[in-house]
Design a protein around this motif. Sequence first.
Motif, PDB file in Angstrom:
ATOM      1  N   CYS A   4     -28.086 -23.225 -10.091  1.00 35.12           N
ATOM      2  CA  CYS A   4     -26.820 -22.939 -10.772  1.00 35.12           C
ATOM      3  C   CYS A   4     -26.866 -23.530 -12.173  1.00 35.12           C
ATOM      4  O   CYS A   4     -27.695 -24.375 -12.477  1.00 35.12           O
ATOM      5  CB  CYS A   4     -25.627 -23.478  -9.980  1.00 35.12           C
ATOM      6  SG  CYS A   4     -25.391 -25.249 -10.059  1.00 35.12           S
ATOM      7  N   THR A   5     -25.967 -23.076 -12.990  1.00 35.35           N
ATOM      8  CA  THR A   5     -25.902 -23.534 -14.373  1.00 35.35           C
ATOM      9  C   THR A   5     -24.672 -24.422 -14.567  1.00 35.35           C
ATOM     10  O   THR A   5     -23.806 -24.512 -13.687  1.00 35.35           O
ATOM     11  CB  THR A   5     -25.791 -22.342 -15.334  1.00 35.35           C
ATOM     12  OG1 THR A   5     -24.546 -21.653 -15.070  1.00 35.35           O
ATOM     13  CG2 THR A   5     -26.959 -21.378 -15.169  1.00 35.35           C
ATOM     14  N   ARG A   6     -24.599 -25.023 -15.704  1.00 29.65           N
ATOM     15  CA  ARG A   6     -23.430 -25.829 -16.051  1.00 29.65           C
ATOM     16  C   ARG A   6     -22.182 -24.953 -16.106  1.00 29.65           C
ATOM     17  O   ARG A   6     -21.089 -25.373 -15.738  1.00 29.65           O
ATOM     18  CB  ARG A   6     -23.692 -26.534 -17.398  1.00 29.65           C
ATOM     19  CG  ARG A   6     -22.504 -27.219 -18.012  1.00 29.65           C
ATOM     20  CD  ARG A   6     -22.000 -28.346 -17.143  1.00 29.65           C
ATOM     21  NE  ARG A   6     -20.971 -29.100 -17.814  1.00 29.65           N
ATOM     22  CZ  ARG A   6     -19.693 -28.766 -17.829  1.00 29.65           C
ATOM     23  NH1 ARG A   6     -19.264 -27.689 -17.212  1.00 29.65           N
ATOM     24  NH2 ARG A   6     -18.811 -29.529 -18.462  1.00 29.65           N
ATOM     25  N   GLN A   7     -22.371 -23.724 -16.538  1.00 31.53           N
ATOM     26  CA  GLN A   7     -21.252 -22.782 -16.596  1.00 31.53           C
ATOM     27  C   GLN A   7     -20.720 -22.485 -15.190  1.00 31.53           C
ATOM     28  O   GLN A   7     -19.511 -22.371 -14.998  1.00 31.53           O
ATOM     29  CB  GLN A   7     -21.691 -21.492 -17.280  1.00 31.53           C
ATOM     30  CG  GLN A   7     -20.583 -20.487 -17.443  1.00 31.53           C
ATOM     31  CD  GLN A   7     -21.066 -19.209 -18.108  1.00 31.53           C
ATOM     32  OE1 GLN A   7     -22.237 -19.057 -18.424  1.00 31.53           O
ATOM     33  NE2 GLN A   7     -20.148 -18.290 -18.313  1.00 31.53           N
ATOM     34  N   ASP A   8     -21.607 -22.373 -14.196  1.00 28.00           N
ATOM     35  CA  ASP A   8     -21.175 -22.150 -12.812  1.00 28.00           C
ATOM     36  C   ASP A   8     -20.306 -23.308 -12.326  1.00 28.00           C
ATOM     37  O   ASP A   8     -19.292 -23.091 -11.662  1.00 28.00           O
ATOM     38  CB  ASP A   8     -22.380 -21.990 -11.887  1.00 28.00           C
ATOM     39  CG  ASP A   8     -23.208 -20.761 -12.205  1.00 28.00           C
ATOM     40  OD1 ASP A   8     -22.632 -19.766 -12.682  1.00 28.00           O
ATOM     41  OD2 ASP A   8     -24.434 -20.804 -11.978  1.00 28.00           O
ATOM     42  N   ILE A   9     -20.713 -24.524 -12.661  1.00 30.34           N
ATOM     43  CA  ILE A   9     -19.926 -25.709 -12.278  1.00 30.34           C
ATOM     44  C   ILE A   9     -18.576 -25.672 -12.979  1.00 30.34           C
ATOM     45  O   ILE A   9     -17.536 -25.946 -12.380  1.00 30.34           O
ATOM     46  CB  ILE A   9     -20.681 -27.012 -12.616  1.00 30.34           C
ATOM     47  CG1 ILE A   9     -21.993 -27.109 -11.839  1.00 30.34           C
ATOM     48  CG2 ILE A   9     -19.809 -28.235 -12.377  1.00 30.34           C
ATOM     49  CD1 ILE A   9     -21.850 -27.301 -10.363  1.00 30.34           C
ATOM     50  N   GLY A  10     -18.567 -25.316 -14.264  1.00 31.38           N
ATOM     51  CA  GLY A  10     -17.328 -25.250 -15.032  1.00 31.38           C
ATOM     52  C   GLY A  10     -16.363 -24.197 -14.515  1.00 31.38           C
ATOM     53  O   GLY A  10     -15.151 -24.347 -14.655  1.00 31.38           O
ATOM     54  N   GLN A  11     -16.883 -23.132 -13.917  1.00 29.52           N
ATOM     55  CA  GLN A  11     -16.006 -22.102 -13.352  1.00 29.52           C
ATOM     56  C   GLN A  11     -15.413 -22.539 -12.017  1.00 29.52           C
ATOM     57  O   GLN A  11     -14.335 -22.084 -11.640  1.00 29.52           O
ATOM     58  CB  GLN A  11     -16.772 -20.797 -13.180  1.00 29.52           C
ATOM     59  CG  GLN A  11     -17.102 -20.133 -14.489  1.00 29.52           C
ATOM     60  CD  GLN A  11     -17.980 -18.908 -14.321  1.00 29.52           C
ATOM     61  OE1 GLN A  11     -18.520 -18.641 -13.254  1.00 29.52           O
ATOM     62  NE2 GLN A  11     -18.129 -18.153 -15.392  1.00 29.52           N
ATOM     63  N   GLU A  33     -22.282 -35.267 -18.774  1.00 30.81           N
ATOM     64  CA  GLU A  33     -23.241 -34.233 -18.372  1.00 30.81           C
ATOM     65  C   GLU A  33     -24.338 -34.783 -17.463  1.00 30.81           C
ATOM     66  O   GLU A  33     -24.827 -34.080 -16.588  1.00 30.81           O
ATOM     67  CB  GLU A  33     -23.852 -33.562 -19.602  1.00 30.81           C
ATOM     68  CG  GLU A  33     -22.850 -32.809 -20.463  1.00 30.81           C
ATOM     69  CD  GLU A  33     -22.134 -31.678 -19.730  1.00 30.81           C
ATOM     70  OE1 GLU A  33     -22.752 -31.033 -18.865  1.00 30.81           O
ATOM     71  OE2 GLU A  33     -20.942 -31.450 -20.035  1.00 30.81           O
ATOM     72  N   SER A  34     -24.734 -36.037 -17.640  1.00 31.27           N
ATOM     73  CA  SER A  34     -25.788 -36.588 -16.785  1.00 31.27           C
ATOM     74  C   SER A  34     -25.303 -36.762 -15.347  1.00 31.27           C
ATOM     75  O   SER A  34     -26.065 -36.573 -14.399  1.00 31.27           O
ATOM     76  CB  SER A  34     -26.311 -37.913 -17.347  1.00 31.27           C
ATOM     77  OG  SER A  34     -25.298 -38.888 -17.347  1.00 31.27           O
ATOM     78  N   VAL A  35     -24.043 -37.090 -15.157  1.00 28.95           N
ATOM     79  CA  VAL A  35     -23.480 -37.202 -13.807  1.00 28.95           C
ATOM     80  C   VAL A  35     -23.409 -35.815 -13.169  1.00 28.95           C
ATOM     81  O   VAL A  35     -23.724 -35.648 -11.983  1.00 28.95           O
ATOM     82  CB  VAL A  35     -22.096 -37.880 -13.840  1.00 28.95           C
ATOM     83  CG1 VAL A  35     -21.412 -37.814 -12.487  1.00 28.95           C
ATOM     84  CG2 VAL A  35     -22.229 -39.321 -14.298  1.00 28.95           C
ATOM     85  N   ILE A  36     -23.028 -34.828 -13.931  1.00 27.96           N
ATOM     86  CA  ILE A  36     -22.969 -33.457 -13.422  1.00 27.96           C
ATOM     87  C   ILE A  36     -24.374 -32.986 -13.042  1.00 27.96           C
ATOM     88  O   ILE A  36     -24.574 -32.378 -11.990  1.00 27.96           O
ATOM     89  CB  ILE A  36     -22.316 -32.517 -14.448  1.00 27.96           C
ATOM     90  CG1 ILE A  36     -20.858 -32.924 -14.677  1.00 27.96           C
ATOM     91  CG2 ILE A  36     -22.414 -31.067 -14.004  1.00 27.96           C
ATOM     92  CD1 ILE A  36     -20.198 -32.262 -15.856  1.00 27.96           C
TER      93      ILE A  36
END
Length: 143
Positions: A4-11, A33-36
């Motif tokens: 998954c991407t950071r964008q997927d997490i943000g959605q 971002e490092s925790v994510i």
Amino acid sequence: MRYCTRQDIGQAIPEMTLLQLSNDDPAAEQPNESVIEEAVRQAEELVDGYLRGRYVLPLDPVPTVLRDAVVYLARHWLYQRRPEGAVPDAVKDSRKDTIKLLETIRDGVVTLGMPSGQAAPEPGEVKVRSRSQQFGDDLWGRY
């Protein structure tokens, strides 16, 4: 390959909630971002643990069902790192459902629809020993 991407997490997680879950500094204005990334890494390794031995890893392309599984697991990890706050029931339920899904994939009940569609063996060498054959086809044919 990332599932998954950071964008997927943000959605999946509103930005303000993501800021509160990932950043330990109450004055911070941006999510950590490092925790994510750590949450995603742990989720991906858990998914790989269930898939190893059934599929050749890394998967390419990544099925959307695995992308969603990683997002749900990462979301749960982010909520769980805040012991002072209760983990919402929806987050707990999505984690339980995701683990059940991964178990059914591991057991072959659900397939990912990968091009091979075959279970992939673990890499390694297999050695087999057996005794020499005592009875040949000619002997068995006389019976």
